[in-house]
Design an enzyme around this catalytic site. Sequence first.
Site, short mmCIF file in Angstrom:
data_model
loop_
_atom_site.label_atom_id
_atom_site.label_comp_id
_atom_site.label_asym_id
_atom_site.label_seq_id
_atom_site.Cartn_x
_atom_site.Cartn_y
_atom_site.Cartn_z
N SER A 118 -10.11 -0.70 6.87
CA SER A 118 -9.51 -0.62 5.54
C SER A 118 -8.74 -1.83 5.05
O SER A 118 -8.32 -1.85 3.89
CB SER A 118 -8.60 0.59 5.45
OG SER A 118 -9.39 1.73 5.30
N SER A 174 -9.84 1.65 2.67
CA SER A 174 -8.96 2.43 1.83
C SER A 174 -7.88 1.60 1.14
O SER A 174 -7.26 2.08 0.20
CB SER A 174 -8.30 3.51 2.68
OG SER A 174 -7.44 2.92 3.65
N LYS A 211 0.86 -1.19 0.00
CA LYS A 211 0.00 0.00 0.00
C LYS A 211 0.89 1.23 0.00
O LYS A 211 1.91 1.28 0.72
CB LYS A 211 -0.89 -0.05 1.24
CG LYS A 211 -1.94 1.06 1.31
CD LYS A 211 -2.89 0.85 2.50
CE LYS A 211 -3.98 1.91 2.57
NZ LYS A 211 -4.91 1.69 3.69
N1 GLN Z 1 -13.54 3.88 6.04
C1 GLN Z 1 -12.95 4.37 7.23
C2 GLN Z 1 -12.59 5.83 7.07
O1 GLN Z 1 -12.91 6.37 6.08
C3 GLN Z 1 -11.76 3.55 7.61
C4 GLN Z 1 -10.56 3.85 6.83
C5 GLN Z 1 -9.38 3.07 7.26
O2 GLN Z 1 -9.50 2.04 7.91
N2 GLN Z 1 -8.20 3.58 6.90
O3 GLN Z 1 -12.01 6.44 7.91
#
Ligand code: GLN
Length: 483
Positions: A175, A151, A76
């Site tokens: 995410s 994400s 990532k």
């Molecule tokens: N969807 C969640 C957010 O927008 C989690 C994102 C994540 O785990 N990085 O914050």
Amino acid sequence: MMAKTIKQIQQGLAQKKFSSVEITQHFLDRIDSHNSTINCFITVTGELALQQAKSADLVIARGEAQALTGIPLAHKDIFCTDGIKTSCASRMLDNFIAPYDATIIEKFKLGGAVMLGKTNMDEFAMGSSNENSFYGPVANPWDFERVPGGSSGGSAAAVAASLAPAATGTDTGGSIRQPAALCGISGIKPTYGRVSRYGMIAFGSSLDQGGPLAHSAEDCAILLQTMAGFDPRDSTSIDRAVPDYSEQLNADIKGLKIGLPKELFAEGLDSDVAKVIETAIQEYRRLGAEVVDIQLPNSNLAIPVYYVVAPAECSSNLSRFDGVRFGHRCDNPIDLEDLYKRSRAEGFGDEVKRRIMIGTYVLSAGYYDAYYLKAQQLRRLIKQDYEKAFEQVDVILCPVTPEVAFKQGAKTDDPVSMYLQDIYTLSLNLAGLPGISIPAGFSQQLPVGMQLIGNYFDESRLLNVAHQFQQVTDWHLKAPEVG
Ligand code: GLN
């Protein structure tokens, strides 16, 4: 080529069916053919990958291979990679070449793994659909018009489409687990403090945790083995021995107590998704597990609490991007204030700005007690719910997402409906617990994930419970047709 999983590649390399250079080239060719459609890589490090693969082949020839020697992986783009662009999918870091490796990248290098490239993601890991990337959205390999989740959507899509056998991700509120679920692969978010955050660009520091995304729990175990462990460079890293995650995969789960939190099977859960999970629960019963109802009475607080705590932490973390030291700087600033304002206005996307504004507000002197402090108190209640639950059961089983992958654009104008996607994933980040998402079936020809939540440092058990399911089902072996 034949090998798709880490396990298969390990065997192929050991039996000299192919070399690391050949298998690396195979994945690079697939990236070359499909990345323009899926958009899961921001940077492809082909030359470096082949160099690393060549060295790995020499190590293998000398009979000195470790578990990951010569295995290609994708990372990532939130992990700093020495000498390679590390953008966090933001215009702010579009020009940033990291001057050092994140701890986990260093560990993979030392372990002889090969890096294929850096994967697309929501900007600064904020999002649930990968539509918040400066480099454009990622397509779900099961249906290119749908989102892969976020994400870590680039990592999940790359693995699902077999452009990489496995990838790293990070999970602040879901995410790793949510994109794994929407793309039909496996992903584990470890206990907070298990995997070093050093060199992982910070979003919500008390929530962020790195982990693997792969085709199976077995592959996740292999990757987590390298990723986990104490790191003196991360002050929240926990000094505790790392068990052998692969050794416990085959343990019998007869008598295992699985808890079903009724609050997470209530209104809002798509009925087809619920059916898939029901069937998976039956499978566990057949394997000898005992299924009991439990309560997590404060789970309805997870979304409001998370969307105060995470923005608060991000507004603080992202203040370092000021156009002065590194990252994007606006052209011809007239004075210092103009430099700060325009650099940040140009460098950050809308969702990141929204979070910075919310975070700054809840941390401001006049509202701190009402929002931030209150959220921290409620966070404690959520943690206590889990502590009580784990007095009764070994693992908790629940959905990962309320529905299957949705169409791109379907929720972009409605941040609250996007935030609701995180309803089943946020609470364990708030509690610091580990959770794994594995494929459990299909609805509308799209993958459905199931989530298993464990007690602190119980990753071995989660991997074991997931692996046992994957021994009697083949959902994790299904692959989308991307050519
Ligand atoms: N969807 C969640 C957010 O927008 C989690 C994102 C994540 O785990 N990085 O914050």
